[in-house]
Design a protein around this motif. Sequence first.
Motif, PDB file in Angstrom:
ATOM      1  N   MET A   1       0.835  -1.206   0.000  1.00 17.98           N
ATOM      2  CA  MET A   1       0.000   0.000   0.000  1.00 17.98           C
ATOM      3  C   MET A   1       0.872   1.260   0.000  1.00 17.98           C
ATOM      4  O   MET A   1       1.913   1.266   0.642  1.00 17.98           O
ATOM      5  CB  MET A   1      -0.893   0.014   1.242  1.00 17.98           C
ATOM      6  N   SER A   2       0.436   2.283  -0.699  1.00 16.48           N
ATOM      7  CA  SER A   2       1.278   3.478  -0.788  1.00 16.48           C
ATOM      8  C   SER A   2       1.281   4.231   0.555  1.00 16.48           C
ATOM      9  O   SER A   2       0.298   4.212   1.299  1.00 16.48           O
ATOM     10  CB  SER A   2       0.817   4.374  -1.927  1.00 16.48           C
ATOM     11  N   LYS A   3       2.405   4.883   0.826  1.00 17.04           N
ATOM     12  CA  LYS A   3       2.569   5.565   2.112  1.00 17.04           C
ATOM     13  C   LYS A   3       2.133   7.023   2.015  1.00 17.04           C
ATOM     14  O   LYS A   3       2.075   7.601   0.925  1.00 17.04           O
ATOM     15  CB  LYS A   3       4.032   5.519   2.521  1.00 17.04           C
ATOM     16  N   THR A   4       1.915   7.612   3.189  1.00 21.28           N
ATOM     17  CA  THR A   4       1.560   9.027   3.276  1.00 21.28           C
ATOM     18  C   THR A   4       2.617   9.745   4.105  1.00 21.28           C
ATOM     19  O   THR A   4       3.049   9.236   5.143  1.00 21.28           O
ATOM     20  CB  THR A   4       0.174   9.188   3.942  1.00 21.28           C
ATOM     21  N   ALA A   5       3.038  10.923   3.612  1.00 20.07           N
ATOM     22  CA  ALA A   5       4.037  11.716   4.351  1.00 20.07           C
ATOM     23  C   ALA A   5       3.523  13.132   4.552  1.00 20.07           C
ATOM     24  O   ALA A   5       2.801  13.671   3.703  1.00 20.07           O
ATOM     25  CB  ALA A   5       5.353  11.761   3.577  1.00 20.07           C
ATOM     26  N   LEU A   6       3.908  13.704   5.701  1.00 25.56           N
ATOM     27  CA  LEU A   6       3.668  15.130   5.948  1.00 25.56           C
ATOM     28  C   LEU A   6       5.025  15.817   6.011  1.00 25.56           C
ATOM     29  O   LEU A   6       5.920  15.358   6.721  1.00 25.56           O
ATOM     30  CB  LEU A   6       2.935  15.320   7.279  1.00 25.56           C
ATOM     31  N   ILE A   7       5.159  16.916   5.243  1.00 31.48           N
ATOM     32  CA  ILE A   7       6.411  17.683   5.258  1.00 31.48           C
ATOM     33  C   ILE A   7       6.111  19.065   5.812  1.00 31.48           C
ATOM     34  O   ILE A   7       5.270  19.796   5.264  1.00 31.48           O
ATOM     35  CB  ILE A   7       6.980  17.834   3.821  1.00 31.48           C
TER      36      ILE A   7
ATOM     37  N   LEU B   1      10.685  14.043  -4.542  1.00 33.65           N
ATOM     38  CA  LEU B   1      11.207  12.678  -4.364  1.00 33.65           C
ATOM     39  C   LEU B   1      10.101  11.728  -3.906  1.00 33.65           C
ATOM     40  O   LEU B   1       9.932  10.638  -4.453  1.00 33.65           O
ATOM     41  CB  LEU B   1      12.350  12.689  -3.334  1.00 33.65           C
ATOM     42  N   LEU B   2       9.339  12.146  -2.875  1.00 32.79           N
ATOM     43  CA  LEU B   2       8.326  11.250  -2.308  1.00 32.79           C
ATOM     44  C   LEU B   2       7.185  11.014  -3.303  1.00 32.79           C
ATOM     45  O   LEU B   2       6.670   9.899  -3.411  1.00 32.79           O
ATOM     46  CB  LEU B   2       7.798  11.814  -0.981  1.00 32.79           C
ATOM     47  N   ILE B   3       6.811  12.053  -4.041  1.00 32.68           N
ATOM     48  CA  ILE B   3       5.760  11.883  -5.052  1.00 32.68           C
ATOM     49  C   ILE B   3       6.245  10.874  -6.109  1.00 32.68           C
ATOM     50  O   ILE B   3       5.505   9.975  -6.522  1.00 32.68           O
ATOM     51  CB  ILE B   3       5.382  13.247  -5.681  1.00 32.68           C
ATOM     52  N   SER B   4       7.530  10.983  -6.489  1.00 35.29           N
ATOM     53  CA  SER B   4       8.065  10.050  -7.496  1.00 35.29           C
ATOM     54  C   SER B   4       8.090   8.610  -6.973  1.00 35.29           C
ATOM     55  O   SER B   4       8.101   7.661  -7.736  1.00 35.29           O
ATOM     56  CB  SER B   4       9.465  10.474  -7.944  1.00 35.29           C
ATOM     57  N   LYS B   5       8.086   8.451  -5.644  1.00 35.64           N
ATOM     58  CA  LYS B   5       8.069   7.104  -5.055  1.00 35.64           C
ATOM     59  C   LYS B   5       6.651   6.617  -4.794  1.00 35.64           C
ATOM     60  O   LYS B   5       6.457   5.564  -4.177  1.00 35.64           O
ATOM     61  CB  LYS B   5       8.860   7.106  -3.731  1.00 35.64           C
ATOM     62  N   GLY B   6       5.652   7.406  -5.189  1.00 34.90           N
ATOM     63  CA  GLY B   6       4.256   6.967  -5.047  1.00 34.90           C
ATOM     64  C   GLY B   6       3.611   7.354  -3.730  1.00 34.90           C
ATOM     65  O   GLY B   6       2.501   6.907  -3.423  1.00 34.90           O
ATOM     66  N   TYR B   7       4.261   8.183  -2.907  1.00 32.46           N
ATOM     67  CA  TYR B   7       3.667   8.629  -1.648  1.00 32.46           C
ATOM     68  C   TYR B   7       2.512   9.595  -1.919  1.00 32.46           C
ATOM     69  O   TYR B   7       2.530  10.339  -2.906  1.00 32.46           O
ATOM     70  CB  TYR B   7       4.683   9.428  -0.816  1.00 32.46           C
ATOM     71  N   THR B   8       1.568   9.623  -0.998  1.00 33.55           N
ATOM     72  CA  THR B   8       0.634  10.747  -0.903  1.00 33.55           C
ATOM     73  C   THR B   8       1.346  11.771  -0.029  1.00 33.55           C
ATOM     74  O   THR B   8       1.759  11.456   1.097  1.00 33.55           O
ATOM     75  CB  THR B   8      -0.684  10.306  -0.227  1.00 33.55           C
ATOM     76  N   VAL B   9       1.522  12.993  -0.546  1.00 33.40           N
ATOM     77  CA  VAL B   9       2.335  13.973   0.183  1.00 33.40           C
ATOM     78  C   VAL B   9       1.505  15.193   0.589  1.00 33.40           C
ATOM     79  O   VAL B   9       0.874  15.835  -0.261  1.00 33.40           O
ATOM     80  CB  VAL B   9       3.550  14.431  -0.655  1.00 33.40           C
TER      81      VAL B   9
ATOM     82  N   LEU C   1       0.538  17.560  -4.877  1.00 36.50           N
ATOM     83  CA  LEU C   1       0.891  17.901  -3.502  1.00 36.50           C
ATOM     84  C   LEU C   1      -0.340  18.501  -2.824  1.00 36.50           C
ATOM     85  O   LEU C   1      -0.994  19.367  -3.396  1.00 36.50           O
ATOM     86  CB  LEU C   1       2.037  18.928  -3.531  1.00 36.50           C
ATOM     87  N   LYS C   2      -0.632  18.021  -1.599  1.00 37.57           N
ATOM     88  CA  LYS C   2      -1.802  18.551  -0.880  1.00 37.57           C
ATOM     89  C   LYS C   2      -1.310  19.479   0.224  1.00 37.57           C
ATOM     90  O   LYS C   2      -0.463  19.076   1.032  1.00 37.57           O
ATOM     91  CB  LYS C   2      -2.606  17.415  -0.253  1.00 37.57           C
ATOM     92  N   LEU C   3      -1.831  20.703   0.261  1.00 37.79           N
ATOM     93  CA  LEU C   3      -1.380  21.661   1.270  1.00 37.79           C
ATOM     94  C   LEU C   3      -2.369  21.716   2.436  1.00 37.79           C
ATOM     95  O   LEU C   3      -3.584  21.699   2.229  1.00 37.79           O
ATOM     96  CB  LEU C   3      -1.216  23.047   0.642  1.00 37.79           C
ATOM     97  N   VAL C   4      -1.813  21.771   3.637  1.00 40.51           N
ATOM     98  CA  VAL C   4      -2.642  21.908   4.840  1.00 40.51           C
ATOM     99  C   VAL C   4      -2.106  23.084   5.646  1.00 40.51           C
ATOM    100  O   VAL C   4      -0.901  23.337   5.671  1.00 40.51           O
ATOM    101  CB  VAL C   4      -2.630  20.616   5.696  1.00 40.51           C
ATOM    102  N   SER C   5      -3.015  23.790   6.322  1.00 37.07           N
ATOM    103  CA  SER C   5      -2.625  25.024   6.983  1.00 37.07           C
ATOM    104  C   SER C   5      -2.358  24.786   8.469  1.00 37.07           C
ATOM    105  O   SER C   5      -3.168  24.185   9.171  1.00 37.07           O
ATOM    106  CB  SER C   5      -3.763  26.046   6.793  1.00 37.07           C
TER     107      SER C   5
ATOM    108  N   VAL D   1      17.961  15.338   0.563  1.00 34.42           N
ATOM    109  CA  VAL D   1      16.584  14.908   0.874  1.00 34.42           C
ATOM    110  C   VAL D   1      16.438  13.399   0.659  1.00 34.42           C
ATOM    111  O   VAL D   1      15.682  12.727   1.364  1.00 34.42           O
ATOM    112  CB  VAL D   1      15.495  15.700   0.094  1.00 34.42           C
ATOM    113  N   ASP D   2      17.208  12.856  -0.268  1.00 39.32           N
ATOM    114  CA  ASP D   2      17.220  11.403  -0.458  1.00 39.32           C
ATOM    115  C   ASP D   2      17.758  10.728   0.814  1.00 39.32           C
ATOM    116  O   ASP D   2      17.238   9.696   1.264  1.00 39.32           O
ATOM    117  CB  ASP D   2      18.087  11.068  -1.679  1.00 39.32           C
TER     118      ASP D   2
END
Length: 335
Positions: free
Chosen positions: A1-7, A21-29, A51-55, A225-226
């Motif tokens: 299953m694809s992973k989710t990251a918060l930056i 990088l994370l988007i290219s690896k299939g993450y939801t970012v 890329l999804k932005l959160v405030s 970042v890698d």
Amino acid sequence: MSKTALITGITGQDGSYLAELLISKGYTVYGLVRRTSTLPYERIFHLGDSLKLVSGDLMDERSLRLILETCQPDEVYNLAAQSFVPESWSQTILTGEITGLGVTRLLNAILDVNKNIRFYQASTSEMFGKAQEVPQSEETPFYPRSPYGVAKLYGHWITVNYRESYGLYACSGILFNHESPRRGTEFVTRKVTYAVARIKAGFQKELRLGNLDARRDWGYAPDYVDGMWRMLQQEKPEDYVLATGETHSVREWVEESFNAVNLNYQDYVVVDPKFIRPAEVDLLVGNPGKARQRLDWHSTLSFSELVAIMVDEDVRLVKEHGASLKSMDMLRGLR
Ligand code: NAP
Ligand code: F7E
């Protein structure tokens, strides 16, 4: 299953490369942005809907908890900080609040929401400051020389402490200077390459700098970042130094940058006491042995290659947008 990251720090140099990088690896970012009246999205516009932005804000723990509940990340990369060293002497408390205590707020939110989240803290070679040994490794004692370095050292130790106290998968990446065409124009590498491009184009007559003898270990931001991502993929959480293992003076950076456009830096550079710091970090050079061995991590660009890509990109930028950039730079005051 694809992973989710918060930056956090998504609008900064590293945030933009890590998101790619994370988007290219299939993450939801997800990227955390703070509320501003204008949009500081120049480094991430090109990522569009991927890329999804959160405030939220590192100053506000509740906002961090709400974001973690909404995004449910597997990994959190804390890249947000007041990261400009000189500013840390004038905005000392703010730097402590964001760059230091902000780490605790985020770790507290992780404890409250999901202890299984893997956490990366953006630590820095500035923690070595008045370096106690050469080269600096994970074992070198710290001696920060600026309020920024002091705040980052707090962030480093609280990360280690929460790992040991609560069993969190939390890593502190001790990263030496890393640069790119997306580096802020207030940092010395980009200040120089951008000025070189403007001088060559006739928009600027001189370049005012501070201490030309300081030495840094400069690498290429996409490599770093890698390395952050690799730290969070291990069996056990640990701290790692990322560096090239080479050191060069500011003067060498300046000389190489002017040479790249066939100019002599001595005709343009003026040393201005305004840019000399109250306390300087004279010599940094990292030992990336542990990261090489355990993470199979390597820096990919030589010093000359890094200078060349930054000068080339700034020459291109100034050619395309010269006149409009000139007025923008006046507004920014180009520190
Ligand atoms: P940067 O370009 O200065 O980006 C800093 C980011 O932090 C920006 O996105 C900024 O958002 C955000 N931020 C600042 N205050 C915040 C707050 N209160 N709440 C939420 N976000 C906030 O830094 P960078 O060069 O990408 O570096 C990334 C991280 O690595 C930083 O923590 C830096 O200290 C650390 N580091 C950098 C290096 C290096 O050589 N680049 C080396 C070692 C460690 P705005 O756009 O809204 O200002
Ligand atoms: O300075 C000297 C200055 O501001 C480098 C941040 O990303 O890396 C960065 O911190 C050196 C210093 O970076 C000017 O005195 C001379 O010795 O590019 P800088 P920094 O302070 O090393 C670390 C790893 C971080 O963690 C930080 O967040 O260059 N220098 N003349 C100058 N520096 C600037 N900015 N401007 C000058 O005119």
